[in-house]
Design an enzyme around this catalytic site. Structure first.
Site, mmCIF file in Angstrom:
data_model
loop_
_atom_site.group_PDB
_atom_site.id
_atom_site.type_symbol
_atom_site.label_atom_id
_atom_site.label_comp_id
_atom_site.label_asym_id
_atom_site.label_seq_id
_atom_site.Cartn_x
_atom_site.Cartn_y
_atom_site.Cartn_z
ATOM 1 N N CYS A 98 37.715 1.141 14.959
ATOM 2 C CA CYS A 98 37.883 2.574 15.591
ATOM 3 C C CYS A 98 37.708 3.623 14.724
ATOM 4 O O CYS A 98 36.281 4.176 14.317
ATOM 5 C CB CYS A 98 39.032 2.764 16.671
ATOM 6 N N GLU B 143 39.237 -2.725 20.872
ATOM 7 C CA GLU B 143 40.538 -2.573 19.726
ATOM 8 C C GLU B 143 41.724 -2.774 20.706
ATOM 9 O O GLU B 143 41.779 -2.304 22.005
ATOM 10 C CB GLU B 143 40.539 -1.366 19.270
ATOM 11 N N LYS C 289 42.598 -2.138 9.432
ATOM 12 C CA LYS C 289 41.988 -0.868 9.633
ATOM 13 C C LYS C 289 42.363 -0.060 8.501
ATOM 14 O O LYS C 289 43.605 0.230 8.379
ATOM 15 C CB LYS C 289 42.320 -0.199 10.991
#
Length: 289
Positions: free
Chosen positions: A150, A40, A113
């Site tokens: 994540c 990431e 995300k």
């Protein structure tokens, strides 16, 4: 499929980080990697340790300089690369965005995300607008990739929706580590919880999981410290560990995954067949009061 994973310790030197990544991408490609997954926000330091409006200067458009840089590598090496970038969508509007680059250097697709944390050392809500593209796999010459990022890793709903859309694997670029104020026992519980929940996604969906994390200590401008725990790993469709990286070293390696195995595992454990979808309506509620 042969998958290259690169677990790197980053510095404040963005160009230096990118050149080191390029060298490692070439290395795993020479070793046969067809798909390369990066961690990431791999271009620089994990800047979300603190809130600073000047940090938005690091963001870039997509397509932009980084997609050109990694796209050229993908074309040169004939590999598919999963990148993770700080996207400038418009003035004052930014995302934490994974971009998949095809073997010809083009953008195969992107994922913004969806789940954004806001915890000590992870002030991501200050920087990132939640994604608005949904949970849609990205089609590539290697197959359909379920790319998440994540904090998404804690949510079974995200993994399930990717699986229901035909993802052939789940991929998580991550940046997570230890809180220095926690005891060693608590630190280890958190690290293992992080891995266990993702291996659970592999089991529940009958899909391989590829997770690539940062490693090493990084300090913010205010000298706040974050130590990332590495532990990048690849799990098979029954949650079995095919590879696990160390907690304190950089790694670039190639792991072979048998994608055909998912079909057989789903025949043994037909979880998708037995879902009681007519009974799950309340899942869209915040809480069942």
């Amino acid at each position: 499929m042969k998958i290259g994973i690169i677990q790197q310790h980053n510095t404040a030197n963005v160009e230096g980080n990118k050149l080191r990544l390029a060298e490692k991408i070439r290395k795993v490609a020479r070793e046969g990697a067809e798909l390369v997954v990066l961690q990431e926000l791999h271009n620089g330091l994990y800047f979300c340790q603190e809130e600073d409006v000047n940090t938005f200067d690091l963001a870039e458009p997509i397509p932009g300089p980084s997609t050109e840089f990694y796209g050229a590598l993908a074309k040169e090496l004939q590999v598919v690369i999963v990148t993770s970038l700080f996207e400038r969508r418009a003035p004052g509007l930014y995302h934490n965005t994974a971009v998949v680059l095809e073997k010809d250097g083009s953008v195969a697709g992107k994922y913004r995300k969806m789940h954004i944390p806001d915890d000590p050392g992870y002030y991501e809500k200050f920087y990132f607008t939640p994604g608005d593209m949904g949970f849609k796999p990205i089609d590539t010459s290697l197959g359909r990739l379920g790319v998440l990022v994540c904090w998404d890793q804690w949510y079974p709903e995200a993994a399930r929706l990717m699986a229901l859309a035909g993802a052939e694997m789940l991929i998580y670029p991550t940046a997570i580590g230890w809180d220095p104020n926690d005891t060693p026992e608590e630190q280890e519980r958190q690290r293992m919880a992080w891995q266990t929940v993702q291996r659970g996604h592999a089991v529940a969906n009958g899909l391989p999981v590829i997770t690539v994390n940062r490693v090493g200590e990084e300090r913010g401008q205010d000298q706040s410290k974050q130590t990332f725990w590495g532990t990048s790993f690849v799990a098979g469709p029954q949650g079995e560990l095919l590879y696990e990286a160390p907690t304190n070293e950089e790694v670039e390696t190639v792991v072979e995954v048998d994608l055909k195995r998912s079909e057989q595992v789903r025949r043994w454990w037909p979880f998708l067949r037995d879902r009681r979808i007519e009974a799950y309506g309340d899942i869209v509620k915040r809480f069942r009061d």
